[in-house]
Design a protein around this motif. Structure first.
Motif, PDB file in Angstrom:
ATOM      1  N   LEU A   1     164.783  39.007 -51.437  1.00  0.00           N
ATOM      2  CA  LEU A   1     164.098  38.187 -50.429  1.00  0.00           C
ATOM      3  C   LEU A   1     164.498  36.718 -50.557  1.00  0.00           C
ATOM      4  O   LEU A   1     164.654  36.025 -49.546  1.00  0.00           O
ATOM      5  N   LEU A   2     164.662  36.249 -51.785  1.00  0.00           N
ATOM      6  CA  LEU A   2     165.141  34.876 -51.974  1.00  0.00           C
ATOM      7  C   LEU A   2     166.544  34.714 -51.395  1.00  0.00           C
ATOM      8  O   LEU A   2     166.849  33.710 -50.733  1.00  0.00           O
ATOM      9  N   TYR A   3     167.395  35.704 -51.625  1.00  0.00           N
ATOM     10  CA  TYR A   3     168.751  35.679 -51.082  1.00  0.00           C
ATOM     11  C   TYR A   3     168.728  35.666 -49.549  1.00  0.00           C
ATOM     12  O   TYR A   3     169.421  34.872 -48.905  1.00  0.00           O
ATOM     13  N   LEU A   4     167.922  36.569 -48.945  1.00  0.00           N
ATOM     14  CA  LEU A   4     167.826  36.603 -47.486  1.00  0.00           C
ATOM     15  C   LEU A   4     167.268  35.298 -46.934  1.00  0.00           C
ATOM     16  O   LEU A   4     167.737  34.802 -45.904  1.00  0.00           O
TER      17      LEU A   4
ATOM     18  N   ALA B   1     168.021  30.384 -43.964  1.00  0.00           N
ATOM     19  CA  ALA B   1     167.835  28.927 -43.985  1.00  0.00           C
ATOM     20  C   ALA B   1     169.142  28.192 -43.744  1.00  0.00           C
ATOM     21  O   ALA B   1     169.161  27.153 -43.071  1.00  0.00           O
ATOM     22  N   PHE B   2     170.238  28.712 -44.268  1.00  0.00           N
ATOM     23  CA  PHE B   2     171.514  28.001 -44.183  1.00  0.00           C
ATOM     24  C   PHE B   2     172.491  28.646 -43.201  1.00  0.00           C
ATOM     25  O   PHE B   2     173.691  28.438 -43.301  1.00  0.00           O
ATOM     26  N   ALA B   3     171.962  29.425 -42.250  1.00  0.00           N
ATOM     27  CA  ALA B   3     172.823  30.073 -41.262  1.00  0.00           C
ATOM     28  C   ALA B   3     173.620  29.028 -40.487  1.00  0.00           C
ATOM     29  O   ALA B   3     173.058  28.115 -39.888  1.00  0.00           O
TER      30      ALA B   3
ATOM     31  N   ASN C   1     165.139  27.700 -38.784  1.00  0.00           N
ATOM     32  CA  ASN C   1     165.665  28.581 -39.829  1.00  0.00           C
ATOM     33  C   ASN C   1     164.969  28.319 -41.165  1.00  0.00           C
ATOM     34  O   ASN C   1     164.616  29.255 -41.889  1.00  0.00           O
ATOM     35  N   MET C   2     164.771  27.047 -41.471  1.00  0.00           N
ATOM     36  CA  MET C   2     164.083  26.687 -42.725  1.00  0.00           C
ATOM     37  C   MET C   2     162.631  27.190 -42.711  1.00  0.00           C
ATOM     38  O   MET C   2     162.128  27.665 -43.731  1.00  0.00           O
ATOM     39  N   ALA C   3     161.964  27.080 -41.552  1.00  0.00           N
ATOM     40  CA  ALA C   3     160.577  27.556 -41.451  1.00  0.00           C
ATOM     41  C   ALA C   3     160.508  29.075 -41.643  1.00  0.00           C
ATOM     42  O   ALA C   3     159.604  29.579 -42.319  1.00  0.00           O
ATOM     43  N   MET C   4     161.467  29.795 -41.049  1.00  0.00           N
ATOM     44  CA  MET C   4     161.513  31.255 -41.235  1.00  0.00           C
ATOM     45  C   MET C   4     161.733  31.588 -42.710  1.00  0.00           C
ATOM     46  O   MET C   4     161.095  32.486 -43.259  1.00  0.00           O
ATOM     47  N   ALA C   5     162.640  30.867 -43.334  1.00  0.00           N
ATOM     48  CA  ALA C   5     162.911  31.095 -44.760  1.00  0.00           C
ATOM     49  C   ALA C   5     161.673  30.766 -45.595  1.00  0.00           C
ATOM     50  O   ALA C   5     161.344  31.498 -46.537  1.00  0.00           O
TER      51      ALA C   5
ATOM     52  N   GLY D   1     163.797  36.093 -38.473  1.00  0.00           N
ATOM     53  CA  GLY D   1     164.708  35.100 -39.033  1.00  0.00           C
ATOM     54  C   GLY D   1     166.161  35.396 -38.710  1.00  0.00           C
ATOM     55  O   GLY D   1     166.917  34.502 -38.324  1.00  0.00           O
ATOM     56  N   VAL D   2     166.558  36.667 -38.820  1.00  0.00           N
ATOM     57  CA  VAL D   2     167.936  37.042 -38.493  1.00  0.00           C
ATOM     58  C   VAL D   2     168.191  36.839 -37.002  1.00  0.00           C
ATOM     59  O   VAL D   2     169.238  36.336 -36.600  1.00  0.00           O
ATOM     60  N   GLY D   3     167.211  37.196 -36.173  1.00  0.00           N
ATOM     61  CA  GLY D   3     167.355  36.979 -34.729  1.00  0.00           C
ATOM     62  C   GLY D   3     167.496  35.511 -34.384  1.00  0.00           C
ATOM     63  O   GLY D   3     168.334  35.127 -33.570  1.00  0.00           O
ATOM     64  N   ALA D   4     166.683  34.659 -35.022  1.00  0.00           N
ATOM     65  CA  ALA D   4     166.728  33.217 -34.743  1.00  0.00           C
ATOM     66  C   ALA D   4     168.021  32.597 -35.258  1.00  0.00           C
ATOM     67  O   ALA D   4     168.572  31.692 -34.629  1.00  0.00           O
ATOM     68  N   ALA D   5     168.511  33.091 -36.381  1.00  0.00           N
ATOM     69  CA  ALA D   5     169.694  32.483 -36.988  1.00  0.00           C
ATOM     70  C   ALA D   5     171.004  33.012 -36.413  1.00  0.00           C
ATOM     71  O   ALA D   5     171.971  32.265 -36.306  1.00  0.00           O
ATOM     72  N   TYR D   6     171.027  34.306 -36.016  1.00  0.00           N
ATOM     73  CA  TYR D   6     172.307  34.922 -35.658  1.00  0.00           C
ATOM     74  C   TYR D   6     172.369  35.522 -34.251  1.00  0.00           C
ATOM     75  O   TYR D   6     173.445  35.847 -33.774  1.00  0.00           O
ATOM     76  N   GLY D   7     171.232  35.768 -33.605  1.00  0.00           N
ATOM     77  CA  GLY D   7     171.247  36.339 -32.262  1.00  0.00           C
ATOM     78  C   GLY D   7     170.927  37.823 -32.236  1.00  0.00           C
ATOM     79  O   GLY D   7     170.586  38.432 -33.246  1.00  0.00           O
TER      80      GLY D   7
END
Length: 198
Positions: free
Chosen positions: A78-81, A86-88, A177-181, A24-30
């Motif tokens: 985990l909810l925070y992450l 999701a909102f990256a 991002n939403m799917a990862m979240a 998720g971090v990779g998909a959202a931020y690189g």
């Protein structure tokens, strides 16, 4: 030793908070922010491993109140992450997550992650292959676990970064991002079901 290595692979590769948040971090931020996060996960997982080997985890987790606090902290984090992923890069209501989770976030996730304690305990206390030499067995287990952990997490990061680099339309990237979240929320639900004996 091969049975142990196979068990390590299967227990680590399966989606849990660490690998899902890595993707998720990779998909959202690189890549760079993702690598920083994975470094934190690596430090955290080895701190948990040290706690298991020394018996500190068994002592601390034998107190039901502490287990509940760790579970609640893990679920909340985990909810925070999940929300950060999701909102990256999106400005939705009051949530804006431009900065990625870094090393500290990775360390924190692993040290409060119930799966990290369960997996490390199962691997260190089970799968004995050198009963006459506990030091050798423990040291080689740590080496094998890290040798498998690193490429698995880098592969999950690569998968996430690949999605990031596709330069998808903003709507598609947001859906990913939403799917990862959502996958992380699924892990949260499974953890809660397990905690309540469901």
């Amino acid at each position: 030793m091969l049975t142990f290595a196979a068990a390590v692979f299967l227990l680590i590769v399966t989606p849990g908070p660490g690998v899902l948040s890595t993707a998720g971090v990779g998909a959202a931020y690189g890549f760079r922010p993702g690598l920083s996060y994975v470094t934190g996960l690596f430090i955290g997982t080895n701190l948990v491993l040290a706690a298991v080997i020394t018996g500190l985890a068994a002592v601390v987790l034998s107190v039901p109140a502490i287990r509940w606090v760790l579970m609640a902290a893990s679920v909340a984090y985990l909810l925070y992450l999940a929300a950060r992923i999701a909102f990256a890069g999106a400005r939705i209501a009051f949530i804006e997550a431009k900065s990625s989770p870094g090393i500290g976030a990775g360390v924190l996730l692993q040290t409060i992650n119930p799966k990290a304690y369960a997996v490390n305990t199962a691997l260190i206390t089970g799968f004995g292959y050198a009963p006459g030499n506990l030091v050798f067995e423990t040291v080689t287990k740590v080496i094998i676990m890290n040798a498998i952990w690193i490429p698995i997490h880098l592969a999950w990061l690569w998968a996430g970064v690949t999605l990031h680099r596709l330069n998808l339309a903003e709507r598609t990237q947001r859906a990913i991002n939403m799917a990862m979240a959502a996958a992380m929320l699924g892990v949260v639900a499974l953890a809660l079901l397990s905690a309540f004996g469901g």
